[in-house]
Design an enzyme around this catalytic site. Structure first.
Site, PDB file in Angstrom:
ATOM      1  N   GLY A  66     -20.356   7.076   2.769  1.00 13.17           N
ATOM      2  CA  GLY A  66     -19.311   7.410   1.790  1.00 13.17           C
ATOM      3  C   GLY A  66     -19.845   7.282   0.379  1.00 13.17           C
ATOM      4  O   GLY A  66     -20.399   6.236   0.029  1.00 13.17           O
ATOM      5  N   GLY A  94     -18.579   3.537  -2.707  1.00 14.35           N
ATOM      6  CA  GLY A  94     -19.924   3.690  -2.147  1.00 14.35           C
ATOM      7  C   GLY A  94     -20.961   3.947  -3.229  1.00 14.35           C
ATOM      8  O   GLY A  94     -22.036   3.354  -3.226  1.00 14.35           O
ATOM      9  N   TYR A  95     -20.611   4.809  -4.176  1.00 17.77           N
ATOM     10  CA  TYR A  95     -21.574   5.135  -5.235  1.00 17.77           C
ATOM     11  C   TYR A  95     -21.912   3.888  -6.056  1.00 17.77           C
ATOM     12  O   TYR A  95     -23.082   3.564  -6.258  1.00 17.77           O
ATOM     13  CB  TYR A  95     -21.033   6.243  -6.154  1.00 17.77           C
ATOM     14  CG  TYR A  95     -21.812   6.309  -7.451  1.00 17.77           C
ATOM     15  CD1 TYR A  95     -23.128   6.770  -7.454  1.00 17.77           C
ATOM     16  CD2 TYR A  95     -21.259   5.841  -8.648  1.00 17.77           C
ATOM     17  CE1 TYR A  95     -23.874   6.775  -8.624  1.00 17.77           C
ATOM     18  CE2 TYR A  95     -21.998   5.840  -9.821  1.00 17.77           C
ATOM     19  CZ  TYR A  95     -23.304   6.309  -9.801  1.00 17.77           C
ATOM     20  OH  TYR A  95     -24.048   6.294 -10.964  1.00 17.77           O
ATOM     21  N   GLY A 138     -17.884   7.918  -2.502  1.00 17.70           N
ATOM     22  CA  GLY A 138     -16.755   7.980  -3.424  1.00 17.70           C
ATOM     23  C   GLY A 138     -17.017   6.918  -4.478  1.00 17.70           C
ATOM     24  O   GLY A 138     -18.162   6.448  -4.650  1.00 17.70           O
ATOM     25  N   ASN A 139     -15.990   6.495  -5.153  1.00 18.81           N
ATOM     26  CA  ASN A 139     -16.148   5.489  -6.204  1.00 18.81           C
ATOM     27  C   ASN A 139     -16.821   4.222  -5.669  1.00 18.81           C
ATOM     28  O   ASN A 139     -17.783   3.720  -6.256  1.00 18.81           O
ATOM     29  CB  ASN A 139     -14.764   5.182  -6.800  1.00 18.81           C
ATOM     30  CG  ASN A 139     -14.770   3.955  -7.682  1.00 18.81           C
ATOM     31  OD1 ASN A 139     -14.758   2.831  -7.200  1.00 18.81           O
ATOM     32  ND2 ASN A 139     -14.833   4.153  -8.983  1.00 18.81           N
ATOM     33  N   LYS A 141       0.854  -1.185   0.000  1.00 17.15           N
ATOM     34  CA  LYS A 141       0.000   0.000   0.000  1.00 17.15           C
ATOM     35  C   LYS A 141       0.883   1.225   0.000  1.00 17.15           C
ATOM     36  O   LYS A 141       2.029   1.174   0.468  1.00 17.15           O
ATOM     37  CB  LYS A 141      -0.883   0.025   1.245  1.00 17.15           C
ATOM     38  CG  LYS A 141      -2.110   0.888   1.104  1.00 17.15           C
ATOM     39  CD  LYS A 141      -3.136   0.177   0.246  1.00 17.15           C
ATOM     40  CE  LYS A 141      -4.501   0.754   0.327  1.00 17.15           C
ATOM     41  NZ  LYS A 141      -5.496  -0.271  -0.013  1.00 17.15           N
TER      42      LYS A 141
HETATM   43  N1  GLU Z   1      -7.206   0.233  -3.220  1.00 14.95           N
HETATM   44  C1  GLU Z   1      -7.985  -0.945  -3.506  1.00 14.95           C
HETATM   45  C2  GLU Z   1      -8.007  -1.852  -2.292  1.00 14.95           C
HETATM   46  O1  GLU Z   1      -7.837  -1.428  -1.178  1.00 14.95           O
HETATM   47  C3  GLU Z   1      -7.547  -1.645  -4.787  1.00 14.95           C
HETATM   48  C4  GLU Z   1      -6.136  -2.078  -4.831  1.00 14.95           C
HETATM   49  C5  GLU Z   1      -5.671  -2.596  -6.188  1.00 14.95           C
HETATM   50  O2  GLU Z   1      -6.446  -2.639  -7.128  1.00 14.95           O
HETATM   51  O3  GLU Z   1      -4.494  -2.934  -6.239  1.00 14.95           O
HETATM   52  O4  GLU Z   1      -8.285  -3.010  -2.398  1.00 14.95           O
END
Ligand code: GLU
Length: 423
Positions: free
Chosen positions: A215, A220-221, A217-218, A102
């Site tokens: 939420g 939740g929507y 955002g992408n 991350k």
């Molecule tokens: N940020 C998203 C997650 O937390 C997607 C991560 C990704 O596609 O690598 O799962």
């Protein structure tokens, strides 16, 4: 306790439950690599501002590191470590050939101009260039990052000599730069597929299901949209500025609510400047209050630590669908378990995003692109089998879905570590 500390607490619990070798738990209690860097940016006013960036590469026993990058004023290393650990578990639960990572930048993205946002995104890639790659570490969007930002990032990476054409280094890209059809709606859609499985096993009628989504955002929507289209009643929605609840019990159309958010235009061409709160006909309230309102399914789709020992007893939902990462603290989890509230854990509920990232990566590597329906159907099939693996352990061991998901993941990761020599 720190976020990472509570994440590891769950790891230890699951290790005991599934009799995982203590040495494996020891290995998985530590991230493999922690990166922190300074990103000096020349701001529009001519002054230099230094932003802090992070990338945690947690474990790669099952494949390249994988996980999003978040932009948030509260982003910090402890949080990124926890999120990277959860990605490791999530990719294993989903059965896709990745490890976990991350990243994040500590900034308030809505206060930056488009040029400043692009500069900081490109600087982040330059800081990481030698440690990411299609077979090393594959970043993606997360909170406050999206396809447009991935476009700047993949361009920066591919402009480095030797990296030409390597667009599989990022996922969640714009379609014209090698993104996949279906990736945009994937996390929300995946959460909906998991919820349908849960309702089926609990013999509940989806048409009579009342849903609150925290939420817009992408994630939740899109989840709200899928749920609404399937006939569920969306009785509550919110965004960072506040929440709405439908006291008449008729339900709201997520597209109408989203349109209100969009009317004021975009900040830096990336973020909606409006809020769902402008929608008329609903009772407005705080995000905290919305979590405690009457519903069957509560879907936190914003940030971590929303359901705590402080409010868990007042939550009325009997299903919590974790579309955000880490929205439930371990204390709240224990309270829900006692009361028989089913918590569908983040590592399963929101895995549709990374599963579709995997499908994007596969398309990039073979330079052969699929129709949207093919992508969504493949993701759906992977989500159904992840759900079945988790549900059968939950039933067999009479445990929570979170512990069952961790058990599934730990078996798979431990086996990969063993096969690669035990460390
Ligand atoms: N940020 C998203 C997650 O937390 C997607 C991560 C990704 O596609 O690598 O799962």
């Amino acid at each position: 306790m720190s976020l990472f500390g509570s994440a590891i607490k769950n790891l230890e619990r699951a290790g005991k439950l599934q009799n995982i070798d203590a040495q494996m738990i020891e290995i998985l209690s530590h991230p493999r690599r922690i990166l922190q860097f300074s990103l000096p940016i020349k701001m529009d006013n001519g002054k230099v501002k230094v932003f802090e960036g992070y990338r945690v590469q947690y474990n790669s026993a099952r494949g390249p590191y994988k996980g999003g990058i978040r932009y948030h004023p509260e982003a910090n290393l402890d949080e990124v470590k926890a999120l990277a650990f959860w990605m490791t578990i999530k990719c294993a639960v989903a059965g896709i050939p990745y490890g976990g990572a991350k990243g994040g930048i500590k900034l308030d993205p809505k206060k930056l101009s488009a040029r400043e946002l692009e500069d900081v995104s490109r600087a982040y890639v330059r800081a990481l260039k030698d440690l990411i790659g299609p077979h090393q570490d594959v970043p993606a969007p997360d909170v406050n990052t999206n396809a447009k930002i991935m476009g700047w990032m993949v361009d920066e990476y591919m402009s480095i000599p030797g990296n030409e054409g390597k667009n599989a280094v990022f996922t969640g890209k714009p379609i014209e730069l090698g993104g996949s059809l279906g990736r945009e709606q994937a996390t929300g859609a995946g959460g909906f597929f998991v919820l349908m499985n849960v309702l089926k096993h609990l013999k509940k009628d989806s048409k009579k299901t009342r849903v609150i989504v925290q939420g817009t955002g992408n994630v939740g929507y899109w989840f709200a949209k899928y749920a609404y289209d399937a006939g569920m009643k969306i009785v509550g929605m919110s965004d960072s500025q506040g929440g709405l609840y439908d006291t008449r019990g008729r339900g709201m159309n997520p597209d109408e609510v989203m349109n209100t958010k969009r009317t004021k235009g975009l900040i830096a061409g990336v973020y909606c400047s409006g809020s769902v709160c402008g929608s008329v006909g609903y009772k407005s309230m705080s995000n905290a209050k919305l979590l405690e309102m009457e519903c069957d399914v509560l879907a936190p789709a914003a940030l971590e630590d929303q359901l705590t020992s402080g409010n868990a007893a007042r939550v009325k939902a009997n299903i919590v669908l974790e579309l955000a990462n880490g929205p439930t603290t371990p204390d709240a989890d224990a309270k829900f378990e006692k009361r028989g509230v089913i918590v569908v854990p983040d590592v399963l509920a929101n895995a549709g995003g990374v599963v579709t990232s995997y499908l994007e990566w596969v398309q990039n590597l073979q330079s052969f692109y699929w129709e949207e329906k093919v992508v969504i159907d493949r993701m759906h099939a992977l989500m159904d089998s992840a759900f079945s693996a988790v549900w059968s352990i939950k039933e067999k061991k009479k445990t929570s879905m979170r512990m069952a998901a961790y058990a599934v993941a730990l078996e798979r990761i431990a086996e990969a570590i063993r096969l690669r020599g035990g460390v």
